[in-house]
Design an enzyme around this catalytic site. Sequence first.
Site, PDB file in Angstrom:
ATOM      1  N   ARG A  42     -10.667  -7.856   5.407  1.00 21.90           N
ATOM      2  CA  ARG A  42     -11.738  -8.423   4.568  1.00 21.90           C
ATOM      3  C   ARG A  42     -11.275  -9.640   3.787  1.00 21.90           C
ATOM      4  O   ARG A  42     -12.028 -10.583   3.608  1.00 21.90           O
ATOM      5  CB  ARG A  42     -12.232  -7.355   3.567  1.00 21.90           C
TER       6      ARG A  42
ATOM      7  N   GLY B 271     -11.337   1.946   7.876  1.00 24.87           N
ATOM      8  CA  GLY B 271     -12.219   3.059   7.557  1.00 24.87           C
ATOM      9  C   GLY B 271     -12.246   3.318   6.064  1.00 24.87           C
ATOM     10  O   GLY B 271     -11.369   2.862   5.325  1.00 24.87           O
TER      11      GLY B 271
ATOM     12  N   TYR C 228     -17.793  11.344   5.530  1.00 27.23           N
ATOM     13  CA  TYR C 228     -16.627  10.950   6.332  1.00 27.23           C
ATOM     14  C   TYR C 228     -16.607  11.720   7.651  1.00 27.23           C
ATOM     15  O   TYR C 228     -16.418  11.138   8.714  1.00 27.23           O
ATOM     16  CB  TYR C 228     -15.363  11.220   5.521  1.00 27.23           C
TER      17      TYR C 228
ATOM     18  N   ARG D  46      -3.295  -3.161   5.076  1.00 32.09           N
ATOM     19  CA  ARG D  46      -2.526  -2.089   4.418  1.00 32.09           C
ATOM     20  C   ARG D  46      -2.574  -0.812   5.268  1.00 32.09           C
ATOM     21  O   ARG D  46      -3.310  -0.742   6.276  1.00 32.09           O
ATOM     22  CB  ARG D  46      -3.029  -1.828   2.997  1.00 32.09           C
ATOM     23  N   GLY D  47      -1.783   0.156   4.843  1.00 31.50           N
ATOM     24  CA  GLY D  47      -1.818   1.479   5.473  1.00 31.50           C
ATOM     25  C   GLY D  47      -1.500   1.464   6.956  1.00 31.50           C
ATOM     26  O   GLY D  47      -0.625   0.720   7.425  1.00 31.50           O
TER      27      GLY D  47
ATOM     28  N   THR E  59      -0.993   7.310   2.892  1.00 30.82           N
ATOM     29  CA  THR E  59      -1.510   5.951   2.662  1.00 30.82           C
ATOM     30  C   THR E  59      -2.379   6.023   1.414  1.00 30.82           C
ATOM     31  O   THR E  59      -2.509   7.086   0.807  1.00 30.82           O
ATOM     32  CB  THR E  59      -2.391   5.500   3.851  1.00 30.82           C
TER      33      THR E  59
HETATM   34  N1  LIG Z   1      -4.462   8.483   5.940  1.00 32.27           N
HETATM   35  C1  LIG Z   1      -4.885   9.584   6.535  1.00 32.27           C
HETATM   36  O1  LIG Z   1      -4.458  10.702   6.210  1.00 32.27           O
HETATM   37  C2  LIG Z   1      -5.873   9.499   7.667  1.00 32.27           C
HETATM   38  C3  LIG Z   1      -6.173  10.676   8.357  1.00 32.27           C
HETATM   39  C4  LIG Z   1      -7.068  10.617   9.410  1.00 32.27           C
HETATM   40  C5  LIG Z   1      -7.633   9.420   9.765  1.00 32.27           C
HETATM   41  N2  LIG Z   1      -7.350   8.283   9.063  1.00 32.27           N
HETATM   42  C6  LIG Z   1      -7.995   7.035   9.477  1.00 32.27           C
HETATM   43  O2  LIG Z   1      -7.034   6.025   9.669  1.00 32.27           O
HETATM   44  C7  LIG Z   1      -7.612   4.738   9.415  1.00 32.27           C
HETATM   45  C8  LIG Z   1      -6.712   3.963   8.466  1.00 32.27           C
HETATM   46  O3  LIG Z   1      -6.616   4.710   7.281  1.00 32.27           O
HETATM   47  P1  LIG Z   1      -5.512   4.458   6.158  1.00 32.27           P
HETATM   48  O4  LIG Z   1      -5.009   5.787   5.778  1.00 32.27           O
HETATM   49  O5  LIG Z   1      -4.600   3.382   6.562  1.00 32.27           O
HETATM   50  O6  LIG Z   1      -6.491   3.960   4.974  1.00 32.27           O
HETATM   51  P2  LIG Z   1      -6.335   2.901   3.821  1.00 32.27           P
HETATM   52  O7  LIG Z   1      -4.920   2.758   3.435  1.00 32.27           O
HETATM   53  O8  LIG Z   1      -7.347   3.295   2.805  1.00 32.27           O
HETATM   54  O9  LIG Z   1      -6.788   1.535   4.531  1.00 32.27           O
HETATM   55  C9  LIG Z   1      -8.103   1.370   4.960  1.00 32.27           C
HETATM   56  C10 LIG Z   1      -8.241   0.002   5.585  1.00 32.27           C
HETATM   57  O10 LIG Z   1      -9.594  -0.176   6.028  1.00 32.27           O
HETATM   58  C11 LIG Z   1     -10.043  -1.433   5.513  1.00 32.27           C
HETATM   59  N3  LIG Z   1     -11.485  -1.488   5.368  1.00 32.27           N
HETATM   60  C12 LIG Z   1     -12.281  -0.674   4.634  1.00 32.27           C
HETATM   61  N4  LIG Z   1     -13.562  -1.101   4.694  1.00 32.27           N
HETATM   62  C13 LIG Z   1     -13.562  -2.204   5.492  1.00 32.27           C
HETATM   63  C14 LIG Z   1     -14.569  -3.083   5.936  1.00 32.27           C
HETATM   64  N5  LIG Z   1     -15.851  -2.955   5.567  1.00 32.27           N
HETATM   65  N6  LIG Z   1     -14.227  -4.116   6.743  1.00 32.27           N
HETATM   66  C15 LIG Z   1     -12.943  -4.270   7.124  1.00 32.27           C
HETATM   67  N7  LIG Z   1     -11.939  -3.489   6.727  1.00 32.27           N
HETATM   68  C16 LIG Z   1     -12.249  -2.462   5.906  1.00 32.27           C
HETATM   69  C17 LIG Z   1      -9.325  -1.581   4.179  1.00 32.27           C
HETATM   70  O11 LIG Z   1      -9.404  -2.911   3.743  1.00 32.27           O
HETATM   71  P3  LIG Z   1      -9.473  -3.302   2.151  1.00 32.27           P
HETATM   72  O12 LIG Z   1      -8.048  -3.380   1.693  1.00 32.27           O
HETATM   73  O13 LIG Z   1     -10.192  -4.602   2.146  1.00 32.27           O
HETATM   74  O14 LIG Z   1     -10.225  -2.206   1.465  1.00 32.27           O
HETATM   75  C18 LIG Z   1      -7.935  -1.129   4.599  1.00 32.27           C
HETATM   76  O15 LIG Z   1      -7.263  -2.162   5.266  1.00 32.27           O
HETATM   77  C19 LIG Z   1      -9.000   5.002   8.862  1.00 32.27           C
HETATM   78  O16 LIG Z   1      -9.967   4.838   9.873  1.00 32.27           O
HETATM   79  C20 LIG Z   1      -8.927   6.456   8.431  1.00 32.27           C
HETATM   80  O17 LIG Z   1     -10.188   7.080   8.444  1.00 32.27           O
HETATM   81  C21 LIG Z   1      -6.474   8.288   8.018  1.00 32.27           C
END
Ligand SMILES: NC(=O)c1ccc[n+]([C@@H]2O[C@H](COP(=O)([O-])OP(=O)(O)OC[C@H]3O[C@@H](n4cnc5c(N)ncnc54)[C@H](OP(=O)(O)O)[C@@H]3O)[C@@H](O)[C@H]2O)c1
Length: 236
Positions: free
Chosen positions: A34, A88, A159, A12-13, A194
């Site tokens: 996962r 993350g 975080y 996702r995301g 996301t």
């Molecule tokens: N969105 C933002 O504004 C933003 C800003 C800065 C940085 N980021 C970074 O961008 C990255 C992606 O974020 P996103 O916004 O796409 O977040 P998200 O939609 O919450 O998706 C997070 C992803 O990480 C996976 N994940 C979490 N724990 C895990 C584990 N133990 N093992 C394997 N996979 C795991 C989740 O899988 P499950 O579905 O199984 O939970 C999901 O696929 C992250 O590193 C985040 O910190 C995001």
Amino acid sequence: MKKIAIVTGANRGLGLATSEALAQRGFKVVMAMRNPDKAQKQVNAFKMKDLDVVPLKLDLSQEKSINEFVEVIRKEFGFVDVLVNNAGILIDSEDGGNSSLFKTKSATIQKTFTTNTLGPFLLTQKIFPLMQQEGYGRIVNVSSGMAQLSVPQNASASYRISKTALNMVTNLFASEVQGADICVNSVSPGWVRTDMGGPHADRTIEQGIKGIVWAATLPKGGPNGGFFRDSAPLPW
Ligand SMILES: NC(=O)c1ccc[n+]([C@@H]2O[C@H](COP(=O)([O-])OP(=O)(O)OC[C@H]3O[C@@H](n4cnc5c(N)ncnc54)[C@H](OP(=O)(O)O)[C@@H]3O)[C@@H](O)[C@H]2O)c1
């Protein structure tokens, strides 16, 4: 032989969109997640578009799962061109730590660090040699502006600490490149709509993944050991 890209958190995301974008650029994408069983719809949708994707189980909080994942990669492919450490978590709100660091519990720091920092560290440690043996690799650690030391920060301590440490992981692996065509960089996607970023974030997923895809497909001689947003250097 097709280039192999691994994207973590691919269900996702940003991870899902990065997987699609890299597959559209001709990569075979190992979508690490996962629960592959729960992502059949997303995977099938990509396959319907003739995208070459392979879902594979990976829980970054479990070293055993990381080892099993890498073993499959070694046996099935034997090399890796791109690793996007995207997965993350942001769970500071669970103990009120999103409003004050004085509410942050040690368990929250540990859990966050395990997934956001230790997991990518261990996975990179095991995948990096598969890149070294080919003399080629692109590693993208998806970091955050919340990791920046040069910008005043408050709350969401778990975080922020985990992502600042992830930037050091970038730095350390970048120092191991030793003349090979390997680039290890951190990328901030900005604030993206996301599940993590929420509906009020100012960026679309397409805008968020642009810099990730750029860092994953850098040409020879591209930057190594940097921190970027939208392909431009971001102060640490
Ligand atoms: N969105 C933002 O504004 C933003 C800003 C800065 C940085 N980021 C970074 O961008 C990255 C992606 O974020 P996103 O916004 O796409 O977040 P998200 O939609 O919450 O998706 C997070 C992803 O990480 C996976 N994940 C979490 N724990 C895990 C584990 N133990 N093992 C394997 N996979 C795991 C989740 O899988 P499950 O579905 O199984 O939970 C999901 O696929 C992250 O590193 C985040 O910190 C995001």
